[in-house]
Scaffold this active site. Sequence first.
Site, PDB file in Angstrom:
ATOM      1  N   GLU A 281      79.884   1.729  26.592  1.00  0.00           N
ATOM      2  CA  GLU A 281      81.100   2.159  27.279  1.00  0.00           C
ATOM      3  C   GLU A 281      82.328   1.869  26.420  1.00  0.00           C
ATOM      4  O   GLU A 281      83.302   2.626  26.439  1.00  0.00           O
ATOM      5  CB  GLU A 281      81.214   1.475  28.641  1.00  0.00           C
ATOM      6  CG  GLU A 281      80.140   1.894  29.626  1.00  0.00           C
ATOM      7  CD  GLU A 281      80.093   3.403  29.821  1.00  0.00           C
ATOM      8  OE1 GLU A 281      81.147   4.005  30.105  1.00  0.00           O
ATOM      9  OE2 GLU A 281      79.009   3.982  29.678  1.00  0.00           O
ATOM     10  N   TRP A 284      82.410   4.812  24.201  1.00  0.00           N
ATOM     11  CA  TRP A 284      83.070   6.002  24.742  1.00  0.00           C
ATOM     12  C   TRP A 284      84.577   5.899  24.579  1.00  0.00           C
ATOM     13  O   TRP A 284      85.248   6.881  24.256  1.00  0.00           O
ATOM     14  CB  TRP A 284      82.698   6.210  26.210  1.00  0.00           C
ATOM     15  CG  TRP A 284      83.497   7.321  26.824  1.00  0.00           C
ATOM     16  CD1 TRP A 284      84.575   7.194  27.652  1.00  0.00           C
ATOM     17  CD2 TRP A 284      83.327   8.729  26.613  1.00  0.00           C
ATOM     18  NE1 TRP A 284      85.096   8.432  27.971  1.00  0.00           N
ATOM     19  CE2 TRP A 284      84.344   9.394  27.354  1.00  0.00           C
ATOM     20  CE3 TRP A 284      82.425   9.490  25.886  1.00  0.00           C
ATOM     21  CZ2 TRP A 284      84.468  10.787  27.372  1.00  0.00           C
ATOM     22  CZ3 TRP A 284      82.550  10.879  25.906  1.00  0.00           C
ATOM     23  CH2 TRP A 284      83.556  11.513  26.642  1.00  0.00           C
ATOM     24  N   TRP A 312      92.333  29.479  36.755  1.00  0.00           N
ATOM     25  CA  TRP A 312      92.739  28.380  37.621  1.00  0.00           C
ATOM     26  C   TRP A 312      93.529  28.894  38.826  1.00  0.00           C
ATOM     27  O   TRP A 312      94.243  29.889  38.728  1.00  0.00           O
ATOM     28  CB  TRP A 312      93.605  27.382  36.865  1.00  0.00           C
ATOM     29  CG  TRP A 312      92.949  26.732  35.682  1.00  0.00           C
ATOM     30  CD1 TRP A 312      93.276  26.888  34.366  1.00  0.00           C
ATOM     31  CD2 TRP A 312      91.845  25.821  35.702  1.00  0.00           C
ATOM     32  NE1 TRP A 312      92.455  26.136  33.561  1.00  0.00           N
ATOM     33  CE2 TRP A 312      91.566  25.463  34.355  1.00  0.00           C
ATOM     34  CE3 TRP A 312      91.073  25.259  36.720  1.00  0.00           C
ATOM     35  CZ2 TRP A 312      90.553  24.585  34.002  1.00  0.00           C
ATOM     36  CZ3 TRP A 312      90.061  24.384  36.372  1.00  0.00           C
ATOM     37  CH2 TRP A 312      89.806  24.049  35.034  1.00  0.00           C
ATOM     38  N   ASN A 347      84.230   4.332  38.190  1.00  0.00           N
ATOM     39  CA  ASN A 347      84.014   5.423  37.243  1.00  0.00           C
ATOM     40  C   ASN A 347      83.173   6.563  37.819  1.00  0.00           C
ATOM     41  O   ASN A 347      83.475   7.742  37.613  1.00  0.00           O
ATOM     42  CB  ASN A 347      83.359   4.898  35.964  1.00  0.00           C
ATOM     43  CG  ASN A 347      83.232   5.981  34.910  1.00  0.00           C
ATOM     44  OD1 ASN A 347      84.221   6.511  34.429  1.00  0.00           O
ATOM     45  ND2 ASN A 347      82.008   6.330  34.556  1.00  0.00           N
ATOM     46  N   TRP A 365      92.586  21.117  35.415  1.00  0.00           N
ATOM     47  CA  TRP A 365      92.312  19.704  35.149  1.00  0.00           C
ATOM     48  C   TRP A 365      93.576  18.928  34.795  1.00  0.00           C
ATOM     49  O   TRP A 365      93.658  17.721  35.027  1.00  0.00           O
ATOM     50  CB  TRP A 365      91.268  19.547  34.040  1.00  0.00           C
ATOM     51  CG  TRP A 365      91.647  20.147  32.697  1.00  0.00           C
ATOM     52  CD1 TRP A 365      91.340  21.387  32.226  1.00  0.00           C
ATOM     53  CD2 TRP A 365      92.400  19.509  31.644  1.00  0.00           C
ATOM     54  NE1 TRP A 365      91.845  21.570  30.962  1.00  0.00           N
ATOM     55  CE2 TRP A 365      92.499  20.426  30.573  1.00  0.00           C
ATOM     56  CE3 TRP A 365      92.988  18.259  31.506  1.00  0.00           C
ATOM     57  CZ2 TRP A 365      93.165  20.139  29.375  1.00  0.00           C
ATOM     58  CZ3 TRP A 365      93.654  17.960  30.319  1.00  0.00           C
ATOM     59  CH2 TRP A 365      93.737  18.895  29.272  1.00  0.00           C
ATOM     60  N   TRP A 388      88.968  13.865  31.567  1.00  0.00           N
ATOM     61  CA  TRP A 388      89.231  15.042  32.387  1.00  0.00           C
ATOM     62  C   TRP A 388      88.665  16.301  31.730  1.00  0.00           C
ATOM     63  O   TRP A 388      88.092  17.164  32.400  1.00  0.00           O
ATOM     64  CB  TRP A 388      90.731  15.190  32.650  1.00  0.00           C
ATOM     65  CG  TRP A 388      91.145  14.412  33.857  1.00  0.00           C
ATOM     66  CD1 TRP A 388      91.689  13.159  33.893  1.00  0.00           C
ATOM     67  CD2 TRP A 388      90.998  14.808  35.230  1.00  0.00           C
ATOM     68  NE1 TRP A 388      91.889  12.756  35.193  1.00  0.00           N
ATOM     69  CE2 TRP A 388      91.485  13.747  36.037  1.00  0.00           C
ATOM     70  CE3 TRP A 388      90.518  15.946  35.851  1.00  0.00           C
ATOM     71  CZ2 TRP A 388      91.488  13.812  37.426  1.00  0.00           C
ATOM     72  CZ3 TRP A 388      90.525  16.013  37.253  1.00  0.00           C
ATOM     73  CH2 TRP A 388      90.998  14.952  38.007  1.00  0.00           C
TER      74      TRP A 388
END
Length: 483
Positions: A281, A284, A312, A347, A365, A388
Site C-alpha cells: 500500500e 501504491w 458525463w 479505502n 470523476w 479517482w
Amino acid sequence: MSSSPRAPVIVWFRQDLRLSDNPALEAARQTGQAVLPLFILDDETPGQWRRGGASRWWLHHSLAALSGALEAIGSCLLLRRGPAGAVLKALIEETGATAVFWNRCYEPFHCERDKSIKAELSSSGLDVQSFNASLLAEPWTVRNKSGDPFRVFSPFWRNIRSELDPGYPLKAPEHLPSPAEWPAGDPLKSWNLLPHNPDWAEGFNTVWTPGEAGARKRLEDFLASGARQYAGGRDRPDKPYTSGLSPHLHFGEVSPRQIVSATESVRDDIGDRNAEKFLSELGWREFAYSLLFNFPDLPEANYQAKFDRFPWREDSAALKAWQRGQTGYPMVDAGMRELWATGWMHNRVRMITASFLIKHLMIDWREGEKWFWDTLVDADLANNSASWQWVAGSGADAAPYFRIFNPVTQGEKFDPDGDYIRKWVPELARLPGKYLNQPWNAGPLILKEAGIELGKTYPAPIIDHKAARERALAAFQSLKETA
C-alpha cells in the site's frame, strides 16, 4: 560565503512536519550554525490546488504540535504567510541567513515554484539544498527497461521492492542552536485554519491526533493489533484493521522509511503476508506520486484521452444526494457520512462511493475528486487524482470500465454483520440484516417495525442499480466504438 556561527540556516518546513527522519533538519543541524525553522502558508498561487477545509484543520493542529516539539529542544517555529519566494527573500535579508534547506514536494506547482526559488537564491550566493523525506524512491529514478515511467503498478512496485532498503531512519535532534534574535512571526490562530460558525470538524477531535507523536502512536498501535489481520481484513470497514496513517503521511508527520523500518522490525510477529500487503500500500502511494510527477495534468485531465469523449451527466441534485449520504444505498451513504463526520473514509468504501458517483450517476470523476479534496484530512493530490482515475477507468493500470460495484453486494460482503452501516446510518439500525443493504425490499410491516418510512426517514434509491449499470456499460461501450 563566510558566515558567523550565529548566522542562521533556514529550514523550510512544508509536508514534513516532524523532527525525526527529517534530512533537511539534520543537514541544517550539522552545519553548526543557528537553525531557523520556518513554515510558510503559501496557498494562494494561481493554478495551485488550495488546501481544502479538512486539510486546513489538520494543518493547524500539526503546526501546533511541531511548534511544541521544537520548543522542547530549545527552538521555535516561525510562521509567515505569503508567496514563498518573497517570504524567504525578506527573511534572509532580515536575519542574514546563509542557507535554506528543505525537503522536496512533488506537486507540479510546487516543483515549478521550488525550482525558481532555488535558482534565484543560489544565484545570490546562498547555499540551497533540497532532500527526499517523503518517498521511498524519487519519481524520476524509477524507470522500466525502456527508460520510461511505469504505467502499471505491479512491475513498478517490484522494481522498488527488490531494492528497498530504508536503512535506519534519522533520529530527532536533542537540541537546535537558536538565532541571536528570533524574527517576528504570525500567531497560528491568525491564519483562521479552523472552521467556525459552524464548527463542522467538531467530531475530528475524537478520531485524530495530528502531529508526530500522534503518528508514532497510531503506527505502534496498528503494528500491535490491526496489522495481524491486515491482508485478510483490510477490506472490512467494520473492523479496525487498517492503519489510519494516510493523513500523517501526507503531512509528513511520519516518513515511509520509518513505516518500513517499523514494519520490518515486527515482521515475525505479524507475518510475511500481512507485512507485504501493508508495504504494497506504500507502494501504491509511490506509484501515485510517480504518475503525478511524470504526468502533471493528472488531477485535471483524463490519463487516457479516449475518456475525453465520455458522456458525463450534469445532475446537481444527484451530486448533492451523494455528498450528503442520501442516495438510498446504505453502504454508499454510510461512507459519505463517515467522511463528513471524521474527515476520513475506509479505502474499500472509497472505491464503492466513487464507483457509485461515476458509474451509477455518471457524474464526472473530477466532481468527486474535488469533494474528497475538501473533506478528507488525508487529501493528497497524487493519491486523490490517481485513485479517482483508477475507479473511473481513465487512469493508469485502472479498473476495467465494466467493473461496476454493486453497493448492495459490496455491503453484504464487507460489512456482513451490518455494524458499519448501523453506526453511520442509524435510522436503519433496527432493520433486520437481510434488508439492511436493500431496505426497499423490506415489506411495509418490517419497515414499520424498524421505524422506517422510505422517502421520509430514509431516502428511496435515487437510481435503480440494474438500470444504472446498463446505462454505464452502454456509455463505456460507446468509447470503444468511436475509437
